[in-house]
Write an enzyme that holds these catalytic residues in place. Structure first.
Site, PDB file in Angstrom:
ATOM      1  N   HIS A 113       2.039  46.266  17.880  1.00 17.53           N
ATOM      2  CA  HIS A 113       3.236  47.350  18.057  1.00 17.53           C
ATOM      3  C   HIS A 113       2.354  48.858  17.951  1.00 17.53           C
ATOM      4  O   HIS A 113       2.853  49.886  18.600  1.00 17.53           O
ATOM      5  CB  HIS A 113       4.199  47.059  17.213  1.00 17.53           C
ATOM      6  CG  HIS A 113       5.436  47.838  17.318  1.00 17.53           C
ATOM      7  ND1 HIS A 113       5.884  49.003  16.518  1.00 17.53           N
ATOM      8  CD2 HIS A 113       6.467  47.403  18.236  1.00 17.53           C
ATOM      9  CE1 HIS A 113       7.083  49.092  17.086  1.00 17.53           C
ATOM     10  NE2 HIS A 113       7.505  48.427  17.961  1.00 17.53           N
ATOM     11  N   SER A 140      11.165  51.329  21.477  1.00 20.27           N
ATOM     12  CA  SER A 140       9.854  51.524  20.652  1.00 20.27           C
ATOM     13  C   SER A 140       8.832  52.388  21.493  1.00 20.27           C
ATOM     14  O   SER A 140       7.979  52.881  21.140  1.00 20.27           O
ATOM     15  CB  SER A 140       9.198  50.469  20.021  1.00 20.27           C
ATOM     16  OG  SER A 140       9.618  49.877  18.810  1.00 20.27           O
ATOM     17  N   ASP A 175       4.132  53.153  11.563  1.00 24.32           N
ATOM     18  CA  ASP A 175       4.214  51.875  12.229  1.00 24.32           C
ATOM     19  C   ASP A 175       3.360  50.616  11.704  1.00 24.32           C
ATOM     20  O   ASP A 175       3.305  50.690  10.479  1.00 24.32           O
ATOM     21  CB  ASP A 175       3.951  52.009  13.727  1.00 24.32           C
ATOM     22  CG  ASP A 175       4.772  51.199  14.710  1.00 24.32           C
ATOM     23  OD1 ASP A 175       6.052  51.365  14.929  1.00 24.32           O
ATOM     24  OD2 ASP A 175       4.454  50.173  15.081  1.00 24.32           O
TER      25      ASP A 175
END
Ligand SMILES: *[C@@H]1O[C@H](CO)[C@@H](O)[C@H](O)[C@H]1NC(C)=O
Ligand SMILES: *[C@@H]1O[C@H](CO)[C@@H](O)[C@H](O)[C@H]1NC(C)=O
Ligand SMILES: *[C@@H]1O[C@H](CO)[C@@H](O)[C@H](O)[C@H]1NC(C)=O
Ligand SMILES: *[C@@H]1O[C@H](CO)[C@@H](O)[C@H](O)[C@H]1NC(C)=O
Ligand SMILES: *[C@@H]1O[C@H](CO)[C@@H](O)[C@H](O)[C@H]1NC(C)=O
Ligand SMILES: *[C@@H]1O[C@H](CO)[C@@H](O)[C@H](O)[C@H]1NC(C)=O
Ligand SMILES: *[C@@H]1O[C@H](CO)[C@@H](O)[C@H](O)[C@H]1NC(C)=O
Ligand SMILES: *[C@@H]1O[C@H](CO)[C@@H](O)[C@H](O)[C@H]1NC(C)=O
Ligand SMILES: *[C@@H]1O[C@H](CO)[C@@H](O)[C@H](O)[C@H]1NC(C)=O
Ligand SMILES: *[C@@H]1O[C@H](CO)[C@@H](O)[C@H](O)[C@H]1NC(C)=O
Ligand SMILES: *[C@@H]1O[C@H](CO)[C@@H](O)[C@H](O)[C@H]1NC(C)=O
Length: 773
Positions: free
Chosen positions: A226, A550, A152
């Site tokens: 994220h 996600s 990621d």
């Protein structure tokens, strides 16, 4: 009070901007672009002792092809990565001439341009909801010594979620390293017994941006938040008093609080991830020895043989590594919008949870109501005049609102977009606070609150408006930072969650299952603003709410880590089967789960797969649908893919003597695509393995999709002992013409005098426009 850091926007600096700026030299290399090249290792000439030598030799031949220009610097073709584990081949910056040369090499299989993927968060809003203390995730201590690789945007290593209190020493089989880059920005002492490995990959993005950049600025630090969010959902350690500005306060923890995290940064600030970097990250994860790979990103519109996630996860599956990926956030495009529909991985859809963030609206007449809000401060609006005027109930534009003398105004909201406009005009006006009347689910999935206000339902609004219109000097107060639990009808399929069938392989039902993805509270980059008050005050926080598939995928990666810890002998297919056959198709009212994106109609398996993941039941599923590498090869052999295309995925000498479009998958989908009135018939064969303790008898219970007939033979399966296998055949008879409707049912194997229930969804669905071979 919880630690809230307030930054003024003007003072706020992003000290980790990545220097991937293009410049004059981009002109030179503009003739070249980056390619992924797949090679057949078995055809490597014997003069080379390893693949890298082979590729470097090919690249140096290319360089001598170019005529050197003595007057100016000439750029050269460049090898970006050699791949050994995830795929066989390499990536390089090449001109079309150079590529033509490479195509003539022995062992060349295919080459295509480096692709850009998407991170699967809903970008619209970062204000999202916590879900940790939910019944679906018991605070389990499993997951010890299971290593989860997260591909990621990197990690914020100082986040309290990565503290290693209570963690035993790192498993000796771990081969990875803590190589986060520049030691001032990412000192290797930041790794510990929780955060056991850190790497970063930037050759692809660097090449795409003209090839120049200050390389020493690249580190594994998460400039977005994220990746930090995702890895802390999977395996974050316990953090007391975590909250999003007072909402959802509690002890945060990952799904597998004792699992280890290995971070592979492949996605850089402000840009989507490049395939060449993603493959490099997965390649390294497999070399390092991870048990689970979590991928909250995807490449839409790619055939399996050109989809880096599909190719790399085939290799992972062969090495017994479980891969869990997000379905995507393209739900608004309806059926067939999904990515990562890969037969050998698990594809996760996103759901809502039963937790809402709220504020209390107290009317002057003593009536108290809960409204939905995320206003990020411990503010109280006290005894203010309550104003309802039908002709200004659109609360837009500002001039209209400014005719009011402050107070709390009631706004009638049509849709999410109107809500954003109204919130903006309310913020700019003299109004003190607003009550928004709406039931648009998108508001609860994505809204942010930079001004004091609550959202109430149209039915609650009736009495508020009546009070405002009929009382002498109506007034109200609002309290914020409340958390409301047990909201009815949860989970529901999130409207943003991408829908099946899988464009790249519609014959396998995708998504597989669903997990919470809406407004999940987890760790974040604490220097990045995540909320604001008015237009000038930016707020940041160690924890943030985020929504998207996600956020759903890492929940399932965490459950997979728990299952791997409890059953180390299970194959990736067994872990998937256990989660799919025990997923719950009912919500907290005991009725079928609804689809928020389709006006709360009953959700189909194309939206939620088998249902919401149910970790406790998955620990002990009774029966499993197992699969071997050969089963997947037989499946690939049933397609019209060329020999080379299949070889790119399998990376081995395979034989297609047993091609079959039917594999031992724990779910069923029959597709129609005919305008005739024919009746179609599809036969599926399945083999189940008894993983319960000892002898057991199971009986089939079938619910046929509306308008179809389903038969099962035999209807009773008798197992003499653990690990015994039994087979059955399921046949669906259905109409060729169903006018785009999706019908669905299930087959449930119910243990006689036992507690195991093994459920598989059955869907009959229209064939979608095939996107990609
Ligand atoms: C990295 O951490 C070690 C141990 O804490 C310390 O001795 C060293 O000075 C640090 N290096 C930098 C560049 O901060
Ligand atoms: C409602 O708003 C309109 C337009 O601003 C105004 O003309 C009217 O007087 C208001 N009605 C009341 C009851 O305040
Ligand atoms: C809100 O607007 C809708 C249509 O836009 C209308 O039907 C409804 O009566 C309005 N409600 C209120 C309380 O003004
Ligand atoms: C499933 O199949 C794999 C590969 O053939 C095998 O290793 C495993 O033991 C089987 N059973 C389970 C429960 O995973
Ligand atoms: C939901 O209902 C509204 C109005 O009833 C309609 O306009 C819309 O098309 C429906 N949406 C879906 C996805 O069915
Ligand atoms: C691959 O398989 C073919 C036939 O199936 C065989 O002739 C060939 O020798 C095999 N190659 C390798 C490297 O095993
Ligand atoms: C094909 O199936 C047969 C029978 O199950 C088996 O003996 C054979 O090994 C299989 N061939 C391949 C290439 O998997
Ligand atoms: C459509 O109908 C034809 C002939 O009736 C049949 O051969 C074909 O398999 C059908 N296609 C699909 C996708 O069901
Ligand atoms: C299919 O559905 C559409 C929209 O619901 C409808 O207009 C059409 O008449 C239907 N066609 C058939 C053949 O049923
Ligand atoms: C039906 O299938 C054919 C090929 O079998 C394909 O070309 C066509 O696009 C499909 N039509 C629809 C509506 O999916
Ligand atoms: C396979 O079939 C699809 C559509 O049916 C087509 O688009 C694709 O080009 C075919 N692939 C090959 C390798 O022939």
């Amino acid at each position: 009070m919880e630690p809230i850091k307030v930054y003024l926007l003007q003072l706020f600096t992003l000290f980790l901007a990545v220097a991937v700026l293009s410049s004059a030299t981009a002109l030179e290399s503009a003739e070249r672009s980056s390619f992924i090249i797949h090679m057949d290792h078995s055809l490597m000439p014997l003069v080379f002792s390893n693949q890298e030598q082979w590729y470097l030799n090919a690249m140096s031949n290319l360089k001598s092809m170019n005529h050197p220009n003595p007057h100016r610097h000439q750029s050269q073709p460049k090898l970006l990565y050699t791949y050994r584990h995830a795929i066989h081949g390499f990536s390089a910056m090449l001109s079309t001439n150079e590529l033509e040369y490479l195509k003539k090499l022995p062992g060349f299989l295919s080459a295509y341009k480096d692709k850009v993927g998407t991170l699967d968060t809903t970008y619209t809003y970062k204000f999202l909801q916590l879900n940790h203390a939910d019944g679906l995730w018991p605070a389990s201590d499993f997951g010890n010594d299971v290593i989860v690789g997260v591909i990621d945007t990197g990690v914020w290593p100082e986040s309290p979620s990565y503290r290693d209190g209570g963690m035993p020493k790192v498993p000796s089989r771990w081969k990875g390293r803590c190589a986060g880059g520049d030691s001032e920005d990412f000192n290797s002492s930041l790794c510990n017994k929780k955060l056991i490995g850190v790497r970063y990959f930037y050759q692809g993005i660097l090449a795409a941006n003209g090839g120049n950049g200050e390389q020493n600025k690249f580190t594994a630090r998460d400039g977005k938040g994220h990746g930090t969010h995702i890895s802390s959902i999977i395996a974050g350690n316990y953090v007391k008093q975590a909250s999003f500005f007072g909402y959802g306060t509690g002890t945060a923890r990952g799904i597998a609080p004792k699992a280890r995290l290995a971070i592979y940064k492949v996605s850089w600030e402000e840009q989507d991830p490049y395939e060449s970097d993603v493959v490099a990250g997965i390649d390294q994860a497999l070399a390092d020895g991870v048990d689970i790979i979590s991928l909250s990103l995807g490449f839409s519109g790619a055939s399996l043989y050109e989809d880096p996630v599909a190719i790399a996860s085939f290799s992972a599956m062969q090495q017994n590594v479980f891969v869990s990926c997000s379905a995507g956030n393209d739900g608004e495009f309806g059926i067939g919008s999904l990515h990562n529909g890969i037969p050998w991985s698990l594809t996760v859809a996103a759901s809502s949870t039963d937790r809402r963030f709220c504020g209390t609206l107290c009317l002057g007449n003593g009536v108290n109501l809960n409204g939905w809000t995320l206003f990020p401060a411990r503010a109280v609006i006290k005894d203010s005049p309550l104003i309802y005027n039908k002709s200004i109930s659109a609360c837009f534009p500002v001039e209209l609102l400014d005719k009011l003398s402050g107070g709390i105004v009631i706004c009638n909201v049509s849709k999410f977009s109107a809500f954003l406009a109204q919130m903006s005009s309310v913020s700019k006006s003299r109004v003190k606070a607003a009550i928004f009347v709406s039931s648009d689910p998108q508001i609860f999935e994505e809204a942010s609150f930079e001004y004091p206000g609550v959202v109430i339902s149209p039915s609650d609004a009736a009495q508020v408006i009546k009070y405002a219109l009929t009382s002498y000097q109506p007034s109200a107060s609002i309290q914020f930072q409340k958390t409301c639990l047990h909201s009815k009808r949860a989970p529901g399929v999130a409207s943003y969650s991408s829908r099946g069938p899988a464009p790249s392989f519609p014959q396998i039902l995708k998504p597989d299952l669903m997990a919470p993805g809406t407004q999940v509270l987890a760790a974040w980059n604490p220097t990045k603003p995540v909320a604001s008050i008015g237009f000038n005050i930016q707020l940041s926080s160690d924890f943030n709410l985020a929504s998207g598939t996600s956020m759903a995928c890492p929940h399932v990666s965490g459950v997979a880590a728990l299952l791997k810890g409890a059953h180390p002998e299970w194959s990736p297919a067994a872990i998937r089967s256990a989660m799919v056959t025990t997923a719950n198709p009912l919500d907290n009212t005991g009725n079928p789960i609804q689809d928020i994106g389709f006006n709360n109609t009953i959700a189909t398996p194309l939206s939620m797969g088998a249902g919401e993941v149910s970790p406790n039941s998955a620990l002990n599923p009774g029966l499993i649908y197992n699969a071997t590498t050969e089963d997947y090869i037989n499946l690939l052999c049933s397609t019209n893919y060329t020999w080379k295309q299949i070889k790119i995925i399998t990376r081995s000498n395979y034989s297609c003597s047993n091609a079959s479009s039917d594999m031992n998958y724990p779910s069923f989908i029959a597709l129609y695509n005919n305008t005739t009135k024919n009746v179609l018939k599809q036969r599926f064969q399945r083999t189940v393995t008894n993983v319960g303790n000892g002898a057991a008898i199971y009986k089939a219970q079938v619910t046929a999709p509306k308008g179809s007939a389903v038969t099962v033979y035999p209807e009773i399966l008798v197992f003499g002992k653990k690990y015994e296998e039994q087979s059955y055949v399921l046949t669906i008879q259905y109409n060729a013409n169903q006018n785009k409707t999706i019908t669905f049912g299930s087959i449930v194997w119910v243990e006689v005098d036992g507690k195991h229930i093994v459920r598989s969804p059955i869907a009959v669905a229209p064939m979608i426009e095939v996107c990609c071979g």
